[in-house]
Design a protein around this motif. Structure first.
Motif, PDB file in Angstrom:
ATOM      1  N   PHE A 180       9.533  -5.842 -15.749  1.00 36.89           N
ATOM      2  CA  PHE A 180       8.457  -5.271 -16.548  1.00 36.89           C
ATOM      3  C   PHE A 180       7.191  -6.109 -16.364  1.00 36.89           C
ATOM      4  N   GLY A 181       6.076  -5.492 -16.620  1.00 43.18           N
ATOM      5  CA  GLY A 181       4.797  -6.189 -16.528  1.00 43.18           C
ATOM      6  C   GLY A 181       3.703  -5.308 -17.110  1.00 43.18           C
ATOM      7  N   TRP A 182       2.536  -5.893 -17.324  1.00 45.73           N
ATOM      8  CA  TRP A 182       1.433  -5.130 -17.890  1.00 45.73           C
ATOM      9  C   TRP A 182       0.123  -5.590 -17.267  1.00 45.73           C
ATOM     10  N   ALA A 183      -0.554  -4.628 -16.633  1.00 48.54           N
ATOM     11  CA  ALA A 183      -1.814  -4.935 -15.966  1.00 48.54           C
ATOM     12  C   ALA A 183      -3.016  -4.450 -16.754  1.00 48.54           C
ATOM     13  N   GLY A 184      -2.801  -3.842 -17.912  1.00 48.05           N
ATOM     14  CA  GLY A 184      -3.912  -3.358 -18.728  1.00 48.05           C
ATOM     15  C   GLY A 184      -4.140  -1.866 -18.561  1.00 48.05           C
ATOM     16  N   TRP A 185      -4.791  -1.271 -19.581  1.00 46.41           N
ATOM     17  CA  TRP A 185      -5.005   0.173 -19.582  1.00 46.41           C
ATOM     18  C   TRP A 185      -5.939   0.625 -18.469  1.00 46.41           C
ATOM     19  N   ASN A 186      -6.902  -0.195 -18.105  1.00 45.78           N
ATOM     20  CA  ASN A 186      -7.835   0.214 -17.056  1.00 45.78           C
ATOM     21  C   ASN A 186      -7.130   0.472 -15.733  1.00 45.78           C
ATOM     22  N   ALA A 187      -6.109  -0.297 -15.453  1.00 43.50           N
ATOM     23  CA  ALA A 187      -5.352  -0.108 -14.218  1.00 43.50           C
ATOM     24  C   ALA A 187      -4.254   0.941 -14.385  1.00 43.50           C
ATOM     25  N   ASN A 278      11.701   9.545 -11.905  1.00 42.60           N
ATOM     26  CA  ASN A 278      10.532   9.207 -11.095  1.00 42.60           C
ATOM     27  C   ASN A 278       9.350   8.791 -11.950  1.00 42.60           C
ATOM     28  N   ILE A 279       9.175   9.437 -13.101  1.00 42.47           N
ATOM     29  CA  ILE A 279       8.089   9.046 -13.988  1.00 42.47           C
ATOM     30  C   ILE A 279       8.283   7.604 -14.441  1.00 42.47           C
ATOM     31  N   LEU A 280       9.523   7.240 -14.777  1.00 45.80           N
ATOM     32  CA  LEU A 280       9.778   5.866 -15.201  1.00 45.80           C
ATOM     33  C   LEU A 280       9.569   4.881 -14.054  1.00 45.80           C
ATOM     34  N   ALA A 281      10.103   5.215 -12.868  1.00 48.89           N
ATOM     35  CA  ALA A 281       9.995   4.299 -11.733  1.00 48.89           C
ATOM     36  C   ALA A 281       8.537   4.045 -11.354  1.00 48.89           C
ATOM     37  N   PHE A 282       7.762   5.139 -11.197  1.00 50.37           N
ATOM     38  CA  PHE A 282       6.353   4.973 -10.863  1.00 50.37           C
ATOM     39  C   PHE A 282       5.582   4.367 -12.035  1.00 50.37           C
ATOM     40  N   GLY A 283       5.960   4.758 -13.255  1.00 50.52           N
ATOM     41  CA  GLY A 283       5.254   4.256 -14.430  1.00 50.52           C
ATOM     42  C   GLY A 283       5.403   2.759 -14.614  1.00 50.52           C
ATOM     43  N   LEU A 284       6.624   2.231 -14.422  1.00 52.84           N
ATOM     44  CA  LEU A 284       6.825   0.786 -14.561  1.00 52.84           C
ATOM     45  C   LEU A 284       6.036   0.017 -13.510  1.00 52.84           C
ATOM     46  N   SER A 285       6.019   0.538 -12.280  1.00 53.05           N
ATOM     47  CA  SER A 285       5.259  -0.136 -11.222  1.00 53.05           C
ATOM     48  C   SER A 285       3.764  -0.095 -11.514  1.00 53.05           C
ATOM     49  N   ALA A 286       3.299   1.070 -12.009  1.00 50.64           N
ATOM     50  CA  ALA A 286       1.874   1.194 -12.317  1.00 50.64           C
ATOM     51  C   ALA A 286       1.487   0.290 -13.485  1.00 50.64           C
ATOM     52  N   ALA A 287       2.343   0.203 -14.493  1.00 49.28           N
ATOM     53  CA  ALA A 287       2.048  -0.638 -15.654  1.00 49.28           C
ATOM     54  C   ALA A 287       1.944  -2.103 -15.255  1.00 49.28           C
ATOM     55  N   ALA A 288       2.733  -2.516 -14.280  1.00 51.61           N
ATOM     56  CA  ALA A 288       2.702  -3.906 -13.815  1.00 51.61           C
ATOM     57  C   ALA A 288       1.622  -4.149 -12.773  1.00 51.61           C
TER      58      ALA A 288
END
Length: 333
Positions: A180-187, A278-288
């Motif tokens: 898990f990770g978080w890059a911020g809402w802008n990203a 797929n939503i979870l897989a792409f979503g976790l990568s995008a969030a990080a």
């Protein structure tokens, strides 16, 4: 002396040998409808058995779908490159990247798969002469209430699978924070919008190809669905560039989705799990902030298989229980 005219005929009739009045043209034979009737009492994988014929329609149709998959994907990628040049999207920094902007790259990749879906429906209609809805389920359409219930089950199974993977990661001494990770809402927000809008169509397109067309093409001539399930799962796994653990994951997913399509009479359950996964897989990568890694499909840790086992098992048990409780049709009516 007046000649006897004979007996008086009833009003509105004509003497024998004379044409009827007014003149009635001969009936025009009814045109044969293009779409052949769906077989009654047939399993999902047998819905392509619309007439007694050889396998040429399935062979030609499979070639058409395969060519469409390659050509449409290439065309979308080409126009993506043109748009990237027009709008000044940065060039890729590494050879394994499609575009310098990972969100734009995600959009192009998802569209290259989703755009194939109309060609699959068209092949069913033009080559096999059956209604495209028969590719969705034994009801001849997508059963939306059943799909929504499967989506709820898919979310529950996905949460359980992620928890199992986290436990397996901790037990083996790996860092759970790497998951898990978080890059911020802008990203995250631009990626989230693209994922929410396009992943359902991309995941549905893959299900209609690998669990729909292939399963029914084999089922048109074979009684046992196992061959269509195995081949569809193998082709589905071959299109992914994961390491051995990831390929086992994808193949197992495809095999179970094919089995559920037969047992529940349609693609609703496979589409539901594929979309949420797929939503979870792409979503976790995008969030990080690591969306580019999700597009690379590289190494998959073996601990992920623990999550796969729990996720697929929970979903299969839940779907079969709910299908029985809701009396979901498994054969055409």
């Amino acid at each position: 002396m007046q000649e006897n005219p004979g007996p008086q005929l009833p009003y509105g009739t004509q003497p024998p040998g004379r044409p009827a009045y007014p003149y009635q043209p001969p009936p025009v034979p009814a045109r044969e409808p293009w779409f052949l009737p769906m077989p009654q009492g047939a399993r999902y994988d047998h819905l392509a058995r619309v007439s007694d014929r050889g396998p040429w329609r399935e062979i030609v149709g499979t070639i058409v779908v395969a060519i469409a998959f390659v050509v449409i994907g290439a065309v979308v990628l080409f126009f993506g490159a043109v748009l990237a040049t027009i709008f000044g999207i940065p060039a890729p920094l590494r050879p394994d990247q499609l575009f310098g902007d990972p969100v734009f790259g995600l959009v192009v990749v998802l569209l290259s798969i989703a755009a194939v879906l109309p060609s699959v429906f068209g092949t069913v209609a033009l080559v096999q002469r059956r209604r495209p809805g028969s590719l969705s389920s034994v009801a001849g359409r997508l059963r939306w209430p059943w799909l929504l219930r499967c989506l709820v089950l898919a979310v529950i199974a996905l949460v359980l699978g992620q928890a199992a993977q986290a436990v397996a990661t901790m037990v083996t001494g790996e860092q759970v924070t790497d998951l898990f990770g978080w890059a911020g809402w802008n990203a995250f927000l631009p990626s989230l919008i693209a994922i929410a809008l396009l992943v359902p169509f991309q995941a549905a397109a893959e299900e209609y190809i690998f669990r729909g067309w292939i399963l029914q093409a084999f089922g048109a001539h074979l009684r046992n669905p196992i061959w269509g399930i195995l081949l569809g799962s193998a082709l589905f796994a071959a299109l992914h560039g994961y390491t051995w653990a990831g390929l086992v994951d994808v193949f197992s997913f495809g095999a179970l989705m094919g089995w559920l399509a037969v047992r529940t009479g349609g693609l609703e359950a496979p589409i539901a799990l594929h979309v949420t996964n797929n939503i979870l897989a792409f979503g976790l990568s995008a969030a990080a902030g690591q969306l580019d890694k999700a597009l690379q499909q590289g190494e998959v840790p073996w601990q992920a298989l623990a999550g796969t086992v729990v996720q697929l098992s929970a979903f299969a048990v839940g779907v079969m229980y709910l299908a029985k409780k809701r009396s979901v049709s498994t054969v055409s009516g």
